[in-house]
Scaffold this active site. Structure first.
Site, mmCIF file in Angstrom:
data_model
loop_
_atom_site.group_PDB
_atom_site.id
_atom_site.type_symbol
_atom_site.label_atom_id
_atom_site.label_comp_id
_atom_site.label_asym_id
_atom_site.label_seq_id
_atom_site.Cartn_x
_atom_site.Cartn_y
_atom_site.Cartn_z
ATOM 1 N N ASP A 95 -4.008 17.850 28.882
ATOM 2 C CA ASP A 95 -4.300 19.172 29.438
ATOM 3 C C ASP A 95 -5.725 19.533 29.034
ATOM 4 O OD1 ASP A 95 -1.623 19.077 30.116
ATOM 5 O OD2 ASP A 95 -1.201 21.134 29.486
ATOM 6 N N LYS A 157 -3.376 24.454 35.763
ATOM 7 C CA LYS A 157 -2.632 25.205 34.753
ATOM 8 C C LYS A 157 -3.314 26.552 34.559
ATOM 9 C CE LYS A 157 -1.422 24.810 29.810
ATOM 10 N NZ LYS A 157 -1.510 23.915 28.626
ATOM 11 N N LYS A 186 1.225 24.358 36.799
ATOM 12 C CA LYS A 186 1.817 24.610 35.488
ATOM 13 C C LYS A 186 1.416 26.016 35.050
ATOM 14 C CE LYS A 186 1.783 23.083 30.634
ATOM 15 N NZ LYS A 186 1.359 22.015 29.680
#
Length: 232
Positions: A95, A157, A186
């Site tokens: 990430d 995300k 996400k």
């Protein structure tokens, strides 16, 4: 629509990514991850080896690593080196935080190159790009999503969990409407109860970054139900 407790657990990346998270907190993270069989666990980079060892070699829980966390302001070379180190330890997902300042400044080619550097280093491992939506307007969120898709990232995300806000219904609806099915979504930063998780699931979110305390609360609320499922 129904989701079982096990299905909800497989939507959750359980995380301990705050500066004050110590050994005992990390140990609690891994115990909870194993108890509920969540899809992945994330810690700060210095604890990745410890998490890897606690999970064990036969774990079916994915080990995730944060890159450029939490500001996104590292140089691209630093992000690439960090990604390489995390992969070598055993991370199966990354990430990375987008370069927020350069995105806001409109330096899109540099932002794209920054993402591409990590995606290329990951060499097929999923990369989720953290936009940190709290600091962006709607047009900047849309542009960031376009850059993530162009770079070949697997997911966008909403946030790191360090900003005042992250996952809002406005943000996830905006992203889903813009990207459709071109990239996964996400949600992270403010997912503190089951109602929020289910609501964002309906908007198309399929992974949730949740801190240990909120994650345990959400999972305990589902697994305590007689049928261990929720209808919504």
């Amino acid at each position: 629509m129904k989701l079982t407790g096990s299905e909800i657990a497989q939507l959750i990346d359980l995380s301990a990514v705050k500066a004050e998270n110590d050994d005992k907190y990390i140990e609690s993270l891994v115990r909870s991850a194993k108890k509920y069989n969540v899809v992945a666990v994330f810690s700060l980079p210095s604890y990745i080896q410890y998490v890897h060892d606690l999970l064990g070699d036969d774990s079916n829980i994915l080990l995730g690593g944060p890159v450029g966390f939490p500001s996104g302001g590292s140089t691209s070379d630093t992000k690439i080196r960090e990604a390489t180190e995390l992969i070598n330890i055993g991370c199966q997902e990354l990430d990375m935080v987008i370069n927020i300042g350069k995105l806001i400044s409109g330096r899109y080619d540099e932002v794209l190159d920054d993402i591409c550097g990590v995606v290329d280093t990951a060499d097929g491992l999923p990369v989720k790009v953290i936009l940190e939506c709290h600091y962006l307007n709607d047009d900047q969120i849309r542009k960031a999503c376009d850059l993530c898709i162009k770079a070949g990232a697997a997911w966008v995300k909403t946030g790191t969990g360090w900003a005042p806000t992250g996952a809002t219904f406005h943000n996830v609806e905006l992203i889903k409407f813009h990207v459709g099915d071109e990239i996964g979504i996400k949600a992270a930063g403010g997912i503190r109860d089951l109602e929020t998780l289910l609501g964002m699931y309906r908007f198309g979110v399929r992974r949730f970054g949740v801190g240990l305390v909120s994650g345990k609360k959400i999972l305990e609320s589902v697994f305590s139900l007689p049928k261990k499922e929720v209808e919504f």
